[in-house]
Design an enzyme around this catalytic site. Sequence first.
Site, PDB file in Angstrom:
ATOM      1  N   ARG A  66      -8.876  -3.724 -12.078  1.00 32.25           N
ATOM      2  CA  ARG A  66      -8.837  -4.360 -10.750  1.00 32.25           C
ATOM      3  C   ARG A  66     -10.040  -5.281 -10.567  1.00 32.25           C
ATOM      4  O   ARG A  66      -9.917  -6.376 -10.038  1.00 32.25           O
ATOM      5  CB  ARG A  66      -8.813  -3.240  -9.709  1.00 32.25           C
ATOM      6  CG  ARG A  66      -9.004  -3.637  -8.278  1.00 32.25           C
ATOM      7  CD  ARG A  66      -7.742  -4.212  -7.696  1.00 32.25           C
ATOM      8  NE  ARG A  66      -7.907  -4.384  -6.267  1.00 32.25           N
ATOM      9  CZ  ARG A  66      -8.633  -5.334  -5.703  1.00 32.25           C
ATOM     10  NH1 ARG A  66      -9.250  -6.216  -6.459  1.00 32.25           N
ATOM     11  NH2 ARG A  66      -8.735  -5.408  -4.399  1.00 32.25           N
ATOM     12  N   ARG A 100      -6.496   3.245  -7.053  1.00 35.94           N
ATOM     13  CA  ARG A 100      -7.961   3.325  -7.022  1.00 35.94           C
ATOM     14  C   ARG A 100      -8.564   4.677  -7.374  1.00 35.94           C
ATOM     15  O   ARG A 100      -9.758   4.768  -7.641  1.00 35.94           O
ATOM     16  CB  ARG A 100      -8.461   2.890  -5.647  1.00 35.94           C
ATOM     17  CG  ARG A 100      -8.464   1.390  -5.497  1.00 35.94           C
ATOM     18  CD  ARG A 100      -8.674   0.990  -4.065  1.00 35.94           C
ATOM     19  NE  ARG A 100      -7.569   1.519  -3.261  1.00 35.94           N
ATOM     20  CZ  ARG A 100      -7.397   1.273  -1.967  1.00 35.94           C
ATOM     21  NH1 ARG A 100      -8.269   0.545  -1.323  1.00 35.94           N
ATOM     22  NH2 ARG A 100      -6.357   1.772  -1.342  1.00 35.94           N
ATOM     23  N   ARG A 115       1.994   5.718  -5.818  1.00 34.63           N
ATOM     24  CA  ARG A 115       0.636   5.210  -6.010  1.00 34.63           C
ATOM     25  C   ARG A 115      -0.076   5.904  -7.178  1.00 34.63           C
ATOM     26  O   ARG A 115      -1.278   6.153  -7.121  1.00 34.63           O
ATOM     27  CB  ARG A 115      -0.211   5.376  -4.746  1.00 34.63           C
ATOM     28  CG  ARG A 115       0.118   4.433  -3.620  1.00 34.63           C
ATOM     29  CD  ARG A 115      -0.526   3.061  -3.850  1.00 34.63           C
ATOM     30  NE  ARG A 115      -0.033   2.094  -2.889  1.00 34.63           N
ATOM     31  CZ  ARG A 115      -0.648   1.783  -1.741  1.00 34.63           C
ATOM     32  NH1 ARG A 115      -1.767   2.360  -1.423  1.00 34.63           N
ATOM     33  NH2 ARG A 115      -0.108   0.913  -0.942  1.00 34.63           N
ATOM     34  N   TYR A 121       5.231  -5.896   8.959  1.00 33.51           N
ATOM     35  CA  TYR A 121       4.043  -6.627   8.478  1.00 33.51           C
ATOM     36  C   TYR A 121       4.167  -8.117   8.791  1.00 33.51           C
ATOM     37  O   TYR A 121       3.191  -8.773   9.164  1.00 33.51           O
ATOM     38  CB  TYR A 121       3.858  -6.416   6.972  1.00 33.51           C
ATOM     39  CG  TYR A 121       3.317  -5.041   6.628  1.00 33.51           C
ATOM     40  CD1 TYR A 121       1.939  -4.785   6.651  1.00 33.51           C
ATOM     41  CD2 TYR A 121       4.162  -3.996   6.300  1.00 33.51           C
ATOM     42  CE1 TYR A 121       1.440  -3.534   6.355  1.00 33.51           C
ATOM     43  CE2 TYR A 121       3.674  -2.728   5.996  1.00 33.51           C
ATOM     44  CZ  TYR A 121       2.311  -2.512   6.033  1.00 33.51           C
ATOM     45  OH  TYR A 121       1.821  -1.266   5.747  1.00 33.51           O
ATOM     46  N   ASP A 135       3.663  -5.050  -5.144  1.00 35.10           N
ATOM     47  CA  ASP A 135       3.503  -4.675  -3.735  1.00 35.10           C
ATOM     48  C   ASP A 135       4.717  -5.102  -2.933  1.00 35.10           C
ATOM     49  O   ASP A 135       5.388  -6.073  -3.287  1.00 35.10           O
ATOM     50  CB  ASP A 135       2.243  -5.298  -3.140  1.00 35.10           C
ATOM     51  CG  ASP A 135       1.812  -4.547  -1.889  1.00 35.10           C
ATOM     52  OD1 ASP A 135       1.172  -3.488  -2.030  1.00 35.10           O
ATOM     53  OD2 ASP A 135       2.157  -4.987  -0.779  1.00 35.10           O
TER      54      ASP A 135
HETATM   55  O1  CP3 Z   1       3.069   3.443  -6.486  1.00 37.43           O
HETATM   56  C1  CP3 Z   1       2.537   2.708  -7.335  1.00 37.43           C
HETATM   57  O2  CP3 Z   1       1.644   3.103  -8.125  1.00 37.43           O
HETATM   58  C2  CP3 Z   1       3.076   1.285  -7.516  1.00 37.43           C
HETATM   59  C3  CP3 Z   1       2.434   0.232  -6.834  1.00 37.43           C
HETATM   60  C4  CP3 Z   1       2.523   0.091  -5.327  1.00 37.43           C
HETATM   61  C5  CP3 Z   1       1.471  -0.508  -4.570  1.00 37.43           C
HETATM   62  N1  CP3 Z   1       1.909  -0.681  -3.298  1.00 37.43           N
HETATM   63  C6  CP3 Z   1       0.171  -0.906  -5.121  1.00 37.43           C
HETATM   64  C7  CP3 Z   1      -0.971  -1.106  -4.201  1.00 37.43           C
HETATM   65  C8  CP3 Z   1       3.558   0.355  -4.436  1.00 37.43           C
HETATM   66  C9  CP3 Z   1       4.883   1.057  -4.685  1.00 37.43           C
HETATM   67  C10 CP3 Z   1       3.173  -0.144  -3.163  1.00 37.43           C
HETATM   68  C11 CP3 Z   1       4.036  -0.115  -1.970  1.00 37.43           C
HETATM   69  C12 CP3 Z   1       3.481  -0.496  -0.661  1.00 37.43           C
HETATM   70  N2  CP3 Z   1       2.601  -1.508  -0.376  1.00 37.43           N
HETATM   71  C13 CP3 Z   1       3.882   0.089   0.566  1.00 37.43           C
HETATM   72  C14 CP3 Z   1       4.922   1.174   0.711  1.00 37.43           C
HETATM   73  C15 CP3 Z   1       4.353   2.522   0.426  1.00 37.43           C
HETATM   74  C16 CP3 Z   1       3.309   2.993   1.393  1.00 37.43           C
HETATM   75  O3  CP3 Z   1       2.157   3.166   0.941  1.00 37.43           O
HETATM   76  O4  CP3 Z   1       3.626   3.190   2.573  1.00 37.43           O
HETATM   77  C17 CP3 Z   1       3.172  -0.557   1.595  1.00 37.43           C
HETATM   78  C18 CP3 Z   1       3.244  -0.244   3.073  1.00 37.43           C
HETATM   79  C19 CP3 Z   1       2.381  -1.570   0.991  1.00 37.43           C
HETATM   80  C20 CP3 Z   1       1.498  -2.562   1.672  1.00 37.43           C
HETATM   81  C21 CP3 Z   1       0.093  -2.373   1.258  1.00 37.43           C
HETATM   82  N3  CP3 Z   1      -0.393  -2.705   0.012  1.00 37.43           N
HETATM   83  C22 CP3 Z   1      -0.973  -1.848   2.028  1.00 37.43           C
HETATM   84  C23 CP3 Z   1      -0.848  -1.344   3.454  1.00 37.43           C
HETATM   85  C24 CP3 Z   1      -2.106  -1.885   1.219  1.00 37.43           C
HETATM   86  C25 CP3 Z   1      -3.510  -1.568   1.633  1.00 37.43           C
HETATM   87  C26 CP3 Z   1      -3.726  -0.114   1.747  1.00 37.43           C
HETATM   88  C27 CP3 Z   1      -4.648   0.359   0.670  1.00 37.43           C
HETATM   89  O5  CP3 Z   1      -4.394   1.449   0.149  1.00 37.43           O
HETATM   90  O6  CP3 Z   1      -5.606  -0.379   0.368  1.00 37.43           O
HETATM   91  C28 CP3 Z   1      -1.723  -2.387  -0.053  1.00 37.43           C
HETATM   92  C29 CP3 Z   1      -2.600  -2.579  -1.221  1.00 37.43           C
HETATM   93  C30 CP3 Z   1      -2.210  -1.842  -2.477  1.00 37.43           C
HETATM   94  N4  CP3 Z   1      -0.952  -1.799  -3.009  1.00 37.43           N
HETATM   95  C31 CP3 Z   1      -3.096  -1.148  -3.344  1.00 37.43           C
HETATM   96  C32 CP3 Z   1      -2.323  -0.690  -4.432  1.00 37.43           C
HETATM   97  C33 CP3 Z   1      -2.798   0.036  -5.648  1.00 37.43           C
HETATM   98  C34 CP3 Z   1      -4.592  -1.019  -3.174  1.00 37.43           C
HETATM   99  C35 CP3 Z   1      -5.226  -2.350  -3.367  1.00 37.43           C
HETATM  100  C36 CP3 Z   1      -6.455  -2.383  -4.242  1.00 37.43           C
HETATM  101  O7  CP3 Z   1      -6.449  -1.921  -5.398  1.00 37.43           O
HETATM  102  O8  CP3 Z   1      -7.438  -2.944  -3.749  1.00 37.43           O
END
Ligand code: CP3
Length: 343
Positions: free
Chosen positions: A37, A28, A24, A150, A74
């Site tokens: 974003r 944000r 990540r 999910y 994602d």
């Molecule tokens: O690591 C990185 O910088 C690359 C991008 C990346 C994202 N999601 C961007 C993202 C990666 C590798 C993921 C993987 C991901 N997505 C996982 C596995 C890793 C982990 O965190 O356990 C999972 C479970 C998801 C599913 C997911 N996507 C969730 C549960 C959420 C919401 C949680 C949150 O933090 O808001 C997301 C959204 C998400 N994916 C965001 C980002 C940057 C935030 C969304 C936003 O900017 O509004």
Amino acid sequence: MAIPAMLRALEGETLSTTPIWFMRQAGRYLPEYRAVREEAGSFLDLCFDQEKASRVTLQPIERYDLDAAILFADILLIPLAMGQKVWFETGEGPRLDPPFTSDLLKSLSTDGLHDALGPICETVSTVRAALPADKALIGFAGAPWTVATYMLAGRGSKDPSALRLFAYKHPDAFDGLIELLVDSTADYLIAQAKAGAQVLQLFDSWAAGLPKSFFENYCAKPVIEIAKRVRAAVDVPIIAFPRGAGPLYNLLAEDPHIAGVSIDTGLPWGFAARELSPHATVQGGLDQLLIVKGGDPMLKAADQLLKTFNGKPYIFNIGHGFVPETPPEHVGELVDFVRRGRP
Ligand code: CP3
């Protein structure tokens, strides 16, 4: 051409300067991410906008001296591409509809996968072309079990035991779903590698607390099957991240198709160095919340982590993704500290 340090570490080399990137790292906590974003509108629009997704993938590389960029996308793009509705509720996380039933299984298909995920692979090519030769580009996907959780719950699950019970009660439907996810994930990762991804990571975020036989069948086996198919098609190392798997990390580390294992915040570092390092390159382990705190507690822990893996191939990273309240300047201090070299 210089081989990126990240790839050398995954080949088993011990480097005097530890390669470093963060889960990540685009997100944000960075004001420049929040600006793009906002421009994009929704999170999914950002993922599918090749120009903006490339820009946010590169943001952390421009700000910090990191060894790798990770594709901005994602893990839930796979269910979306197979026909389940996916969206993100602001402040609440992902939603999928309808929640998985055996009827949904019949309606899911891998037919449109390549078309649906084409823009993501274009982002991979654009980023690879823009990235300096000594930086690696990491592609990724969710591991089948985590993506299935999910798909079944229709959201991030508050009660993972209900999902395990579904698998016990409806083995045919569940096995069918896992098989479909193995097929689609292997194809998607091969496409990412062909587009320019040089490392592939499989995120199994919900692998904690599973009985050994369940973990073997639904976490280790599908991830290893994907790794086998990917390795048969492209020469790209694979990192497995079975978060919370404890001693079951061994099942992945010992498999010859897995080059690296990313360790979570709970796995004792000494255990990883002793039990996993002989079989795979270890990555990760630092508590991401220590970076929110910053200063001495963060640097002391980083120092201890580097000492634990002294003389072993290791990639610096955290145990799970950055949280949004991470101060960007603490990340800079940590990167500079790790860059100064092994203790
Ligand atoms: O690591 C990185 O910088 C690359 C991008 C990346 C994202 N999601 C961007 C993202 C990666 C590798 C993921 C993987 C991901 N997505 C996982 C596995 C890793 C982990 O965190 O356990 C999972 C479970 C998801 C599913 C997911 N996507 C969730 C549960 C959420 C919401 C949680 C949150 O933090 O808001 C997301 C959204 C998400 N994916 C965001 C980002 C940057 C935030 C969304 C936003 O900017 O509004």
